[in-house]
Design a protein around this motif. Sequence first.
Motif, PDB file in Angstrom:
ATOM      1  N   ALA A 107       0.829  -1.206   0.000  1.00  0.00           N
ATOM      2  CA  ALA A 107       0.000   0.000   0.000  1.00  0.00           C
ATOM      3  C   ALA A 107       0.863   1.256   0.000  1.00  0.00           C
ATOM      4  CB  ALA A 107      -0.927  -0.004   1.210  1.00  0.00           C
ATOM      5  N   ARG A 108       1.943   1.229   0.779  1.00  0.00           N
ATOM      6  CA  ARG A 108       2.821   2.392   0.848  1.00  0.00           C
ATOM      7  C   ARG A 108       3.521   2.630  -0.488  1.00  0.00           C
ATOM      8  NH1 ARG A 108       5.590   1.128   5.306  1.00  0.00           N
ATOM      9  NH2 ARG A 108       4.288   2.387   6.685  1.00  0.00           N
ATOM     10  N   ARG A 109       3.957   1.578  -1.139  1.00  0.00           N
ATOM     11  CA  ARG A 109       4.599   1.736  -2.441  1.00  0.00           C
ATOM     12  C   ARG A 109       3.605   2.281  -3.476  1.00  0.00           C
ATOM     13  NH1 ARG A 109       9.542  -0.934  -3.447  1.00  0.00           N
ATOM     14  NH2 ARG A 109       8.984  -1.213  -5.624  1.00  0.00           N
ATOM     15  N   LEU A 110       2.389   1.791  -3.454  1.00  0.00           N
ATOM     16  CA  LEU A 110       1.382   2.294  -4.387  1.00  0.00           C
ATOM     17  C   LEU A 110       1.117   3.777  -4.159  1.00  0.00           C
ATOM     18  CD1 LEU A 110      -1.157  -0.684  -4.296  1.00  0.00           C
ATOM     19  CD2 LEU A 110       0.336  -0.065  -6.210  1.00  0.00           C
ATOM     20  N   ASP A 149      -3.573   1.987   9.208  1.00  0.00           N
ATOM     21  CA  ASP A 149      -2.317   2.443   8.606  1.00  0.00           C
ATOM     22  C   ASP A 149      -2.520   2.928   7.172  1.00  0.00           C
ATOM     23  OD1 ASP A 149      -0.995   1.774  10.944  1.00  0.00           O
ATOM     24  OD2 ASP A 149      -0.415  -0.218  10.230  1.00  0.00           O
ATOM     25  N   VAL A 150      -3.312   2.191   6.400  1.00  0.00           N
ATOM     26  CA  VAL A 150      -3.529   2.560   4.996  1.00  0.00           C
ATOM     27  C   VAL A 150      -4.264   3.884   4.889  1.00  0.00           C
ATOM     28  CG1 VAL A 150      -4.777   1.893   2.897  1.00  0.00           C
ATOM     29  CG2 VAL A 150      -3.390   0.207   4.113  1.00  0.00           C
ATOM     30  N   HIS A 192     -13.745   4.331  11.915  1.00  0.00           N
ATOM     31  CA  HIS A 192     -13.202   5.489  11.180  1.00  0.00           C
ATOM     32  C   HIS A 192     -14.341   6.301  10.588  1.00  0.00           C
ATOM     33  CE1 HIS A 192      -9.208   3.640  11.517  1.00  0.00           C
ATOM     34  NE2 HIS A 192      -9.785   2.514  11.152  1.00  0.00           N
ATOM     35  N   PRO A 193     -15.143   6.949  11.433  1.00  0.00           N
ATOM     36  CA  PRO A 193     -16.325   7.661  10.926  1.00  0.00           C
ATOM     37  C   PRO A 193     -15.989   8.809   9.985  1.00  0.00           C
ATOM     38  CG  PRO A 193     -15.920   8.193  13.233  1.00  0.00           C
ATOM     39  CD  PRO A 193     -15.021   7.054  12.891  1.00  0.00           C
ATOM     40  N   GLY A 194     -14.764   9.323  10.068  1.00  0.00           N
ATOM     41  CA  GLY A 194     -14.383  10.427   9.188  1.00  0.00           C
ATOM     42  C   GLY A 194     -13.851   9.988   7.838  1.00  0.00           C
ATOM     43  N   ALA A 195     -13.646   8.688   7.669  1.00  0.00           N
ATOM     44  CA  ALA A 195     -13.096   8.178   6.408  1.00  0.00           C
ATOM     45  C   ALA A 195     -14.182   8.181   5.341  1.00  0.00           C
ATOM     46  CB  ALA A 195     -12.546   6.771   6.599  1.00  0.00           C
TER      47      ALA A 195
END
Length: 232
Positions: A107-110, A149-150, A192-195
């Motif tokens: 995910a970090r590389r993407l 984390d993502v 994660h209600p703000g996502a």
Amino acid sequence: MGSIADNIGGVTRRIQKATKAANRPENSVRLLAVSKRKPAGDVRSAAAAGQRAFGENYVQEALEKMAALADIPRLEWHFIGPIQSNKTRDIAVHFDWVHSVDRLKIARRLSDQRPEDKPPLNICLQVNVDNEETKSGTTLESIPQLATDVLQLPNVRLRGLMAIPDPDQSEESLRARFRALASMLNQLRHAHPGATGLDTLSMGMSGDLDLAIEEGATIVRVGTALFGAREA
């Protein structure tokens, strides 16, 4: 096997019927046409019939199709196969969605490799709902931390979860796996209600899409029923 256009019509009607039977809103389930190992001409025929979203497992094959079909507007490319670290740049640059992210490193590389002039890359976290060592995907138990984390990464947008359960099991077992995935997505929404955008369950294929829709699928991945059997 009918024409690709006829097949798309048949699968679309099946999706609509299952959606209605599950008392879900019309058009709440999208068809992802899995075009891996099929020629660009088949994708062109599907696009002519109105299909816009296509799933590919192999980066180089997909890039060749993208080049061959560059004249068709608004095609949406989804990467649905296992991801090798040395392929993330091409995926980040050329795809609109990735369904098969199963670790933070990928995910970090993407995110790092997503071009700044493109919108964030839509991604789903792949869950190994059967807990089989030979299958791709992470465990349900590891999803909450991975999602947390993502969600911090700037150039990807976490959309939801994906799974490929073993089709050779009872309907009861399949249902339990689909239901567990849907339950985990609900947990992520509450945590994660703000996502924005935690709205996707990529689950269900030709043999089990009706059951997957009943349990909340928003994307079903169908290949053989549209394009016929693939070459090995």
